[in-house]
Design an enzyme around this catalytic site. Structure first.
Site, mmCIF file in Angstrom:
data_model
loop_
_atom_site.group_PDB
_atom_site.id
_atom_site.type_symbol
_atom_site.label_atom_id
_atom_site.label_comp_id
_atom_site.label_asym_id
_atom_site.label_seq_id
_atom_site.Cartn_x
_atom_site.Cartn_y
_atom_site.Cartn_z
ATOM 1 N N ASN A 114 0.837 -1.199 0.000
ATOM 2 C CA ASN A 114 0.000 0.000 0.000
ATOM 3 C C ASN A 114 0.874 1.253 0.000
ATOM 4 O O ASN A 114 1.384 1.665 1.052
ATOM 5 C CB ASN A 114 -0.900 -0.053 1.240
ATOM 6 N N CYS A 122 -2.057 5.269 0.980
ATOM 7 C CA CYS A 122 -2.942 5.715 2.071
ATOM 8 C C CYS A 122 -2.907 7.243 2.144
ATOM 9 O O CYS A 122 -1.843 7.828 2.359
ATOM 10 C CB CYS A 122 -2.524 5.115 3.409
#
Ligand code: SIN
Length: 305
Positions: free
Chosen positions: A128, A131
């Site tokens: 990820n 974010c």
């Protein structure tokens, strides 16, 4: 009998439906609602190197067409994910999972990925770099091609598992970021994470979220997500996991026609814990309705009719 199976980097899924990271906990929480083994796979809540409480509340807000979140990567830390959450999940889910990894530095990503690499139940790593709710790391790696490539390379060095880089839509040129990840060795691309937004409370005249801004998800973002999956599919030759506002079996077909090899379901799980089950149950009928016998055959179909 239609064929709903798909393949992600050599691993077969019985269907392409995967609950998105952060909207399905560590999976075991949903096992009381239905047999979660019907899922294609699931993506776990993002693990950071250290435990995190996340952002102050309120950090979730409903809005027209979806929801805003500014959770701020709350999680018990990668060690507890491995020693507590994944074993609980293994008792109720018997398929490979995507382990979602978050970080605040390149070293953070590499260290957490190296630990998750050793867990047999982890089939893929989903990194990820998108974010929008933290003040360092997170999305800052996903808005610059060179930073995205650096994280990709660092993670690839410490794992033999397929690495999906999860991208942010908060950029002007999604293709350049996806290409940079592919060139740096990524095995796949997950997109999109949430779009930065905000909401204001008319009574207090203040932002609703304590963090002021948050990430928008839900049906409102689906056209943006589809457009980005479509563009990235034209530019890369690695598989794409598409997500953004998926709520029906028809949405799954749209994302696959745009180029997704599998599809994650996010905000819909927050509104309805049975959302993924309903989508999976409805998928064969939706395929029949649109004359589709084998899901694999429609991947990227919107590019060539
Ligand atoms: C969060 O924990 O803030 C959401 C995760 C994300 O947007 O990547």
């Amino acid at each position: 009998m239609v064929n709903t199976s798909v393949t992600l980097c050599g691993i077969e899924l019985t269907n392409p439906v995967i609950p998105a990271s952060g909207t399905f906990g560590y999976g075991h929480e949903f096992a009381d609602y239905y047999d979660i083994n019907i899922l294609g796979s699931l993506s776990t809540k993002g693990a950071t190197r250290e435990p995190r409480f996340g952002n102050p509340t309120p950090r979730i807000a409903e809005c027209a067409g979806g929801m805003l979140n500014s959770v701020g990567l709350q999680n018990p830390g990668v060690d507890a994910v491995i020693s507590e959450e994944l074993p609980k999940l293994a008792r109720v889910f018997h398929k490979p999972v995507l382990a979602n990894v978050c970080g605040f530095s390149v070293d953070d990503y590499a260290r957490s990925a190296a630990k998750l690499d050793k867990v047999p139940q982890v089939g893929w790593l989903e990194i990820n770099i998108s974010c929008p709710n933290v003040h360092s790391g997170g999305m800052s790696f996903g808005t610059d091609p060179s930073a995205a490539a650096t994280v990709t390379k660092a993670v690839k060095t410490v794992t033999t598992k397929p690495v999906f880089m999860k991208l942010t839509p908060n950029v002007t040129d999604i293709v350049s970021i996806a290409k940079a990840c592919e060139d740096a060795g990524a095995d796949g691309i997950s997109l999109i994470n949430t779009l930065m937004g905000m909401s204001i409370d008319l009574r207090t005249r203040r932002p609703v979220l304590a963090n002021t801004t948050g990430g928008l998800s839900g049906p409102a973002v689906k056209p943006v997500a589809l457009r980005m999956v479509y563009q990235v599919y034209e530019a890369v030759s690695i598989p794409i996991i598409g997500m953004g506002g998926v709520a029906t079996a028809g949405d799954v077909l749209e994302f696959m026609l745009a180029g997704a090899a599998a599809v994650e379901v996010g905000a819909a799980n927050v509104a309805d814990p049975l959302a993924c089950k309903k989508i999976i149950d409805n998928l064969p009928a939706a395929m029949t309705r649109y004359g589709i016998n084998d899901l694999k055959e429609i991947i990227g179909g919107a590019h060539h009719g």
